[in-house]
Structures are given as structure tokens and as C-alpha cells.
Scaffold this motif. Structure first.
Motif, PDB file in Angstrom:
ATOM      1  N   LYS A   1       0.823  -1.210   0.000  1.00  0.00           N
ATOM      2  CA  LYS A   1       0.000   0.000   0.000  1.00  0.00           C
ATOM      3  C   LYS A   1       0.855   1.257   0.000  1.00  0.00           C
ATOM      4  N   ALA A   2       1.966   1.230   0.745  1.00  0.00           N
ATOM      5  CA  ALA A   2       2.799   2.425   0.908  1.00  0.00           C
ATOM      6  C   ALA A   2       3.535   2.824  -0.365  1.00  0.00           C
ATOM      7  N   VAL A   3       3.882   1.848  -1.225  1.00  0.00           N
ATOM      8  CA  VAL A   3       4.736   2.160  -2.376  1.00  0.00           C
ATOM      9  C   VAL A   3       4.047   1.969  -3.725  1.00  0.00           C
ATOM     10  N   ALA A   4       2.779   1.580  -3.723  1.00  0.00           N
ATOM     11  CA  ALA A   4       2.079   1.361  -5.000  1.00  0.00           C
ATOM     12  C   ALA A   4       2.261   2.559  -5.926  1.00  0.00           C
ATOM     13  N   PRO A   5       2.542   2.316  -7.228  1.00  0.00           N
ATOM     14  CA  PRO A   5       2.505   1.031  -7.949  1.00  0.00           C
ATOM     15  C   PRO A   5       3.859   0.327  -8.059  1.00  0.00           C
ATOM     16  N   VAL A   6       4.854   0.723  -7.267  1.00  0.00           N
ATOM     17  CA  VAL A   6       6.161   0.057  -7.322  1.00  0.00           C
ATOM     18  C   VAL A   6       5.974  -1.408  -6.912  1.00  0.00           C
ATOM     19  N   PRO A   7       6.514  -2.353  -7.675  1.00  0.00           N
ATOM     20  CA  PRO A   7       6.321  -3.770  -7.340  1.00  0.00           C
ATOM     21  C   PRO A   7       7.034  -4.162  -6.053  1.00  0.00           C
ATOM     22  N   VAL A   8       6.403  -5.073  -5.329  1.00  0.00           N
ATOM     23  CA  VAL A   8       6.924  -5.545  -4.046  1.00  0.00           C
ATOM     24  C   VAL A   8       7.149  -7.050  -4.108  1.00  0.00           C
ATOM     25  N   LEU A   9       8.286  -7.488  -3.591  1.00  0.00           N
ATOM     26  CA  LEU A   9       8.547  -8.904  -3.380  1.00  0.00           C
ATOM     27  C   LEU A   9       8.397  -9.188  -1.894  1.00  0.00           C
ATOM     28  N   ALA A  10       7.803 -10.323  -1.562  1.00  0.00           N
ATOM     29  CA  ALA A  10       7.592 -10.702  -0.172  1.00  0.00           C
ATOM     30  C   ALA A  10       8.721 -11.607   0.296  1.00  0.00           C
ATOM     31  N   ALA A  11       9.219 -11.340   1.492  1.00  0.00           N
ATOM     32  CA  ALA A  11      10.294 -12.154   2.067  1.00  0.00           C
ATOM     33  C   ALA A  11       9.987 -12.419   3.536  1.00  0.00           C
ATOM     34  N   GLY A  12      10.450 -13.561   4.017  1.00  0.00           N
ATOM     35  CA  GLY A  12      10.265 -13.912   5.413  1.00  0.00           C
ATOM     36  C   GLY A  12       9.171 -14.929   5.616  1.00  0.00           C
ATOM     37  N   GLY A  13       9.550 -16.164   5.909  1.00  0.00           N
ATOM     38  CA  GLY A  13       8.552 -17.194   6.172  1.00  0.00           C
ATOM     39  C   GLY A  13       8.037 -17.901   4.947  1.00  0.00           C
ATOM     40  N   ILE A  14       8.800 -17.889   3.861  1.00  0.00           N
ATOM     41  CA  ILE A  14       8.351 -18.548   2.626  1.00  0.00           C
ATOM     42  C   ILE A  14       9.212 -19.782   2.364  1.00  0.00           C
ATOM     43  N   GLY A  15       8.557 -20.940   2.412  1.00  0.00           N
ATOM     44  CA  GLY A  15       9.260 -22.189   2.143  1.00  0.00           C
ATOM     45  C   GLY A  15       8.367 -23.203   1.459  1.00  0.00           C
ATOM     46  N   SER A  16       7.294 -22.710   0.814  1.00  0.00           N
ATOM     47  CA  SER A  16       6.389 -23.594   0.081  1.00  0.00           C
ATOM     48  C   SER A  16       5.620 -22.777  -0.940  1.00  0.00           C
ATOM     49  N   GLY A  17       5.001 -23.472  -1.881  1.00  0.00           N
ATOM     50  CA  GLY A  17       4.193 -22.794  -2.878  1.00  0.00           C
ATOM     51  C   GLY A  17       2.957 -22.158  -2.281  1.00  0.00           C
ATOM     52  N   ALA A  18       2.405 -22.755  -1.227  1.00  0.00           N
ATOM     53  CA  ALA A  18       1.245 -22.171  -0.565  1.00  0.00           C
ATOM     54  C   ALA A  18       1.610 -20.830   0.057  1.00  0.00           C
ATOM     55  N   GLN A  19       2.817 -20.733   0.584  1.00  0.00           N
ATOM     56  CA  GLN A  19       3.254 -19.462   1.171  1.00  0.00           C
ATOM     57  C   GLN A  19       3.539 -18.422   0.095  1.00  0.00           C
ATOM     58  N   VAL A  20       3.971 -18.862  -1.076  1.00  0.00           N
ATOM     59  CA  VAL A  20       4.088 -17.950  -2.214  1.00  0.00           C
ATOM     60  C   VAL A  20       2.709 -17.424  -2.585  1.00  0.00           C
TER      61      VAL A  20
END
Length: 376
Positions: free
Chosen positions: A214-233
Motif C-alpha cells: 500500500k505504501a509504495v504502490a505502484p512500485v512492485p513488491v517482493l515478499a520475504a520472510g517465512g516462505i518455504g512452500s508454494g502455498a506461502q508464495v
């Protein structure tokens, strides 16, 4: 599993793999993801060797390089060449801290070769030392993205990278920091929740990701932290991210330069076996809790120094981790996220990518089925 950032970078899947192993970079990029080599531990000369090898083995695929220029660190206002800065900072490291670090290693049976323990080495933890790394990286056409792991890159560096036709990414742990990145012209914001391995803030991913989007839209954001499966993606994309920036998983792949003892340690660890500690770099970073991290937190022992001074002490433990990985396991530098509790086996990098894509499809299909059931 395809988002606009895939088209921007020419990749099949929005899965970014941060690693210090060149083999993993190549394997992930060839499997449709985007490998990113962490450069902080390399001299410019060593980095050139690593990138030449990647170029020779990656085919027509692309990759990135991750550097470290913190917003604040000891000596940042000195405005001097890297060698002079190193000499100045070396004088600021208390001898007592060096003696304490060496004793910890010796007491744990780690061989310590006189004059060859990597103490007082600066490496790439400052603008003065990271700038040559960027200059080396930009010489390689297949290297299309440079990410800064700590803070907003300097304005002139962002301009240099853009002038070379490459993109700039930067990690953040708050919406405020993300907005600062975006205002500076950073192309991709990486929102890293407190679950992540390595340097991280204290806000959980499921809260942080949508705040940053929300803070940087429309700049694309990648999510990091706690991702170790496709469901978390899938969860990351559902919260507005365009992709996943991952790191811990790539310590548990066949291409990683980890030993059987190290992998066994990860496989036995649970999500509660990590800690945010300043004991290696001087800034809070998540890693496996062990005798080294506990010792620097124990009352009466030396307290961690600021960045990069603490690494000029802990470099001896990092070197021992690399040279004697099986003997140093109780005092090793093992940055890894809470997601370590999900890892039970070692796979090929391509297998991980394939599994994550399948798990993503299963997760999104489940959501679709729930929606259909609710509409009946």
C-alpha cells in the motif's frame, strides 16, 4: 504463477533465490526462477571469478547480485578509500572482543591458525567496499538486478545502475523505509518480515507485506520472510506482492555448499530454534541459536559492537564455519529463518521450484473451490 515482474525480468516464475552459492544461482535461474548471489563475503577479485563462472554456466538466463550498504554504520561519514577506512575501523575494535571470540572457538575445539583467522577483515559491509562490487557486477550483461540488503542505496549508485540498464532492489522491514526506497528511485521493494533469516526487522510478514504494498504502490513488491512452500508464495501474492524473495530454502538443496552435518542441523531445527542476534554483524539478524549467540548475550561478557565492527570480530567464526564446518557447528554463523522448521530433506533446486509451483496451484485451486462452494 506469473506476475508482471516476470515479464520485466524475463523469468518464468516470480521466485527469487538469495544464496551465497553460485551453483544455486545457476540452478534456480535455469529452473525458471531468478538466482541472486550474495556478494558481501567476496572481495571484488573473488566476485569477478564467481560471476564469470555463473556467466559460463547459466546459458541465456539472467541473475542478480545482492550487496550490503547499511543506512548507518561505524565510519560511514569518514569519506575515505576502502583501505584507509579498514585501517581506521581496525583500530576501533577492542582487543578484549577479539580475545573473547577466539576463546569461544578454541574452547569448542575449532582449529585457530595464528594470523589466519579472518579477524579484522572488513569485506563488503560499507559503501566504500560495496561500490567496487557493484562496478564488477555491472560488467556482466546477464546480471540484471542489484539488491541492497540494508537501507536505501546511495543516489549516485542508483543512477549508475540505471544508466547501465539494470534494475535496483532494496530490502525493508517497515512501510516507512519502503517509501524511502521508492522515493529514491528503487525499482523493486523487498518487504522482509521478522521471520526471515539474516537481517530483518521485528514486524511479522503477514502484517508487513500489505503495509508495504500500500505504501509504495505502484512500485512492485517482493515478499520475504517465512516462505518455504508454494502455498506461502500464494499467500504473498494474495497480499499484493508480485513475487517471493527467499533464502533459507536454498541452504537445503543439493547444489548448496553445505555439508551433511550442517544440513542435518537444519533438518533437526524447529521454528523456535532461531534468534535475532547482533552477535555476528552488529545489527539484528535471524540465525540458529547456538553457543556463539548465547555467549554474546550473556551478562558479564562483551556486548556486540556496531556494524561493521562486530563482523571484524566474528569474521573468525565465519571463516571457521567455511573451513571447518563440521567442527564449528556449535559456534557457526547459520543465518536462517523460522521456516527452517519446514525443512526435512535435501532436494535439487529445480525440484524445489517444481514443487513450489505445484503447491501454489493446489493452494489457489483450494481457494477457488471454497469460493465456488460458498456461492452455491
Amino acid at each position: 504463477m506469473h506476475t508482471p515482474i516476470c515479464d520485466e525480468l524475463g523469468i518464468e516464475f516470480p521466485i527469487f533465490a538469495f544464496t551465497h552459492c553460485r551453483d544455486v544461482v545457476v540452478a534456480v535461474s535455469k529452473a525458471g526462477g531468478f538466482g541472486v548471489l550474495g556478494a558481501v563475503g567476496f572481495t571484488p577479485e573473488q566476485l569477478e571469478i564467481e560471476l564469470n563462472w555463473i556467466d559460463e554456466h547459466i546459458g541465456d538466463h539472467t541473475y542478480g547480485v545482492d550487496i550490503v550498504i547499511p543506512n548507518k554504520y561505524e565510519g560511514m561519514d569518514a569519506n575515505m578509500p576502502a583501505d584507509e577506512l579498514t585501517a581506521m575501523l581496525q583500530k576501533m575494535v577492542p582487543q578484549g572482543h577479539l580475545d573473547f571470540g577466539r576463546k569461544l572457538l578454541v574452547d569448542h575445539g575449532v582449529p585457530m591458525e595464528e594470523g589466519n583467522d579472518n579477524a579484522l577483515q572488513l569485506l563488503g559491509w560499507t559503501e566504500a567496499t560495496a561500490t567496487p562490487q557493484v562496478e564488477i557486477a555491472l560488467k556482466h550483461p546477464k546480471m540484471t538486478l542489484i539488491a541492497n540488503a540494508l537501507g536505501t542505496p546511495p543516489a549516485d549508485m542508483i543512477q549508475t545502475i540505471h544508466d547501465a540498464g539494470r534494475k535496483v532492489a532494496a530490502l525493508c522491514g517497515s512501510a516507512k523505509q519502503a517509501r524511502k526506497h521508492a522515493d529514491a528511485g528503487v525499482d523493486i521493494i523487498i518487504a522482509q518480515g521478522g521471520e526471515a533469516g539474516g537481517h530483518c526487522g521485528d514486524v511479522g510478514s503477514i502484517v508487513l507485506w500489505p503495509e508495504v504494498v500500500k505504501a509504495v504502490a505502484p512500485v512492485p513488491v517482493l515478499a520475504a520472510g517465512g516462505i518455504g512452500s508454494g502455498a506461502q508464495v500464494a499467500a504473498a501474492l494474495a497480499l499484493g506482492a508480485q513475487g517471493a524473495w527467499t533464502g533459507s530454502q536454498w541452504l537445503m538443496v543439493e547444489e548448496a555448499h553445505t555439508t551433511d552435518v550442517q544440513r542435518d542441523t537444519y533438518a533437526k531445527a524447529g521454528s523456535r530454534d532461531t534468534v535475532r542476534s547482533r552477535s555476528f554483524t552488529g545489527k539484528p539478524a535471524r540465525m540458529l541459536r547456538n553457543d556463539w549467540t548465547v555467549a554474546w548475550e550473556t551478562e558479564g561478557n562483551p556486548e556486540p559492537l556496531g556494524m561493521p565492527l562486530q563482523y571484524m570480530v566474528s569474521g573468525m567464526a565465519v571463516a571457521a564455519t567455511n573451513k571447518y564446518p563440521d567442527q564449528s557447528i556449535d559456534v557457526a554463523f547459520n543465518p536462517i529463518g523460522q521456516v527452517v522448521g519446514q525443512f526435512t530433506k535435501v532436494e535439487k533446486s529445480a525440484t524445489v521450484i517444481e514443487r513450489w509451483v505445484q503447491e501454489y496451484l493446489e493452494a489457489t485451486n483450494t481457494l477457488n473451490e471454497l469460493n465456488e462452494a460458498a456461492s452455491v
